[in-house]
Enzyme design. Structure first.
Site, short mmCIF file in Angstrom:
data_model
loop_
_atom_site.label_atom_id
_atom_site.label_comp_id
_atom_site.label_asym_id
_atom_site.label_seq_id
_atom_site.Cartn_x
_atom_site.Cartn_y
_atom_site.Cartn_z
CB THR A 180 -0.97 0.01 1.20
OG1 THR A 180 -0.23 -0.21 2.40
CG2 THR A 180 -2.03 -1.04 1.04
CD GLN A 182 -2.42 -13.54 1.91
OE1 GLN A 182 -2.02 -12.66 2.65
NE2 GLN A 182 -3.56 -14.17 2.11
CG HIS A 185 -3.96 -14.88 -3.83
ND1 HIS A 185 -4.23 -13.99 -2.80
CD2 HIS A 185 -4.28 -16.11 -3.34
CE1 HIS A 185 -4.69 -14.66 -1.75
NE2 HIS A 185 -4.71 -15.95 -2.05
CB CYS A 242 -4.75 -19.77 -22.39
SG CYS A 242 -6.07 -20.90 -22.91
CB CYS A 251 -6.60 -24.26 -26.74
SG CYS A 251 -6.78 -23.18 -25.28
CB SER A 290 -6.34 -9.46 7.62
OG SER A 290 -6.73 -10.16 6.45
CG ASN A 325 -1.64 -6.48 9.63
OD1 ASN A 325 -1.39 -6.24 8.44
ND2 ASN A 325 -2.87 -6.53 10.10
CG ASP A 346 4.63 2.57 7.88
OD1 ASP A 346 3.66 2.78 7.14
OD2 ASP A 346 5.81 2.50 7.48
CB ILE A 347 4.94 -2.61 6.52
CG1 ILE A 347 3.81 -3.44 7.14
CG2 ILE A 347 5.94 -3.52 5.80
CD1 ILE A 347 2.90 -4.09 6.13
#
Length: 254
Positions: free
Chosen positions: A35, A108, A128, A136, A163, A202, A226, A243-244
């Site tokens: 972020t 993620q 993800h 495809c 395909c 989270s 976090n 803060d990260i």
């Protein structure tokens, strides 16, 4: 014994000690690490999915209209993704990677920022997927986004030239199977490390949220960084709610 850092300085000092003592560190990153780079969160209040309902995988495959809308949304985000650069959190993890402390990162996120920070592609386990290219849904053929954009501008969402199945971003949609190889690699890493650091997540999205527990059960120490409390804070050895970028910034270049 769990320690919730009372202030940023004490948290960073304790984290530094744990990093120095560890032989194998596995970072697990969520949206919070990106972020500060300008990548919006998808799930949080005010995030992308509160404004646009996610298009499930079966809907994407079944409907040309859904495919067109999915690609319209992706191209509307192109400037955001293209402008993003690795933040202090990404760079700190890349420093630990170059030092031999971190064999790979589990993420993620879909933004490609770990690769941009210096991780080799094969050492980024993307649970993800990745939004910076397309694939495809049938045969797995990959495509660059500029090819998709040209086709999309002419005739709408394209199909595969091999395909004739639909082409979508190389991300995992709701209802789509998690990538088996990545899940297996993440499992093996989680069980083999002696320090697992969950960053900007989270820890509520399963099965990915199971990796910190898996590492803890295998004997690793667990750190959670976090801003907000997570459901796994109670099993962590160190919790830093700051803060990260500020938390990991001191480790850039070490």
């Amino acid at each position: 014994m769990r320690l919730i850092a009372s202030d940023l300085r004490s948290g960073v000092e304790r984290l530094g000690d744990m990093i120095a003592e560890a032989k194998t560190i596995v970072p697990f990153t969520g949206a919070g690490i990106s972020t500060e780079c300008g990548i919006p969160d998808f799930r949080s209040p005010g995030g992308i999915w509160t404004r646009n309902r996610p298009i499930p995988f079966d809907g994407f495959v079944a409907s040309q209209e859904a495919r067109d809308e999915s690609w319209r949304r992706r191209f509307a985000m192109e400037e955001t993704f293209a402008a993003a650069r690795p933040g202090r959190g990404h760079r700190a993890l890349a420093s630990l990677y170059r030092a031999g402390k971190v064999p790979a990162v589990i993420t993620q996120n879909i933004d490609n920022l770990h690769q941009a920070s210096g991780f080799a592609h094969e050492h980024v386990i993307e649970l993800h997927g990745n939004t910076t290219y397309a694939r495809c849904v049938g045969c797995g053929q990959t495509y660059q986004l500029d090819w998709v954009k040209r086709r999309f501008d002419q005739d709408g969402a394209p199909n595969c030239t091999v395909c004739d199945e639909p082409v979508k971003t190389a991300t995992i949609s709701f209802g789509q199977m998690m990538p088996e190889e990545e899940m297996q690699r993440a499992t093996a890493l989680s069980r083999a490390c002696d320090l697992f650091i969950a960053i900007g997540s989270s820890l509520v999205v399963w099965p990915a949220a199971g990796f910190p527990m898996m590492a803890k059960r295998a004997g690793a120490r667990l750190v959670i960084i976090n801003r907000e409390p997570t459901e796994q804070d109670d099993i962590a050895d160190l919790v830093i709610r700051h803060d990260i970028g500020e938390t990991l910034g001191p480790f850039v270049g070490n």
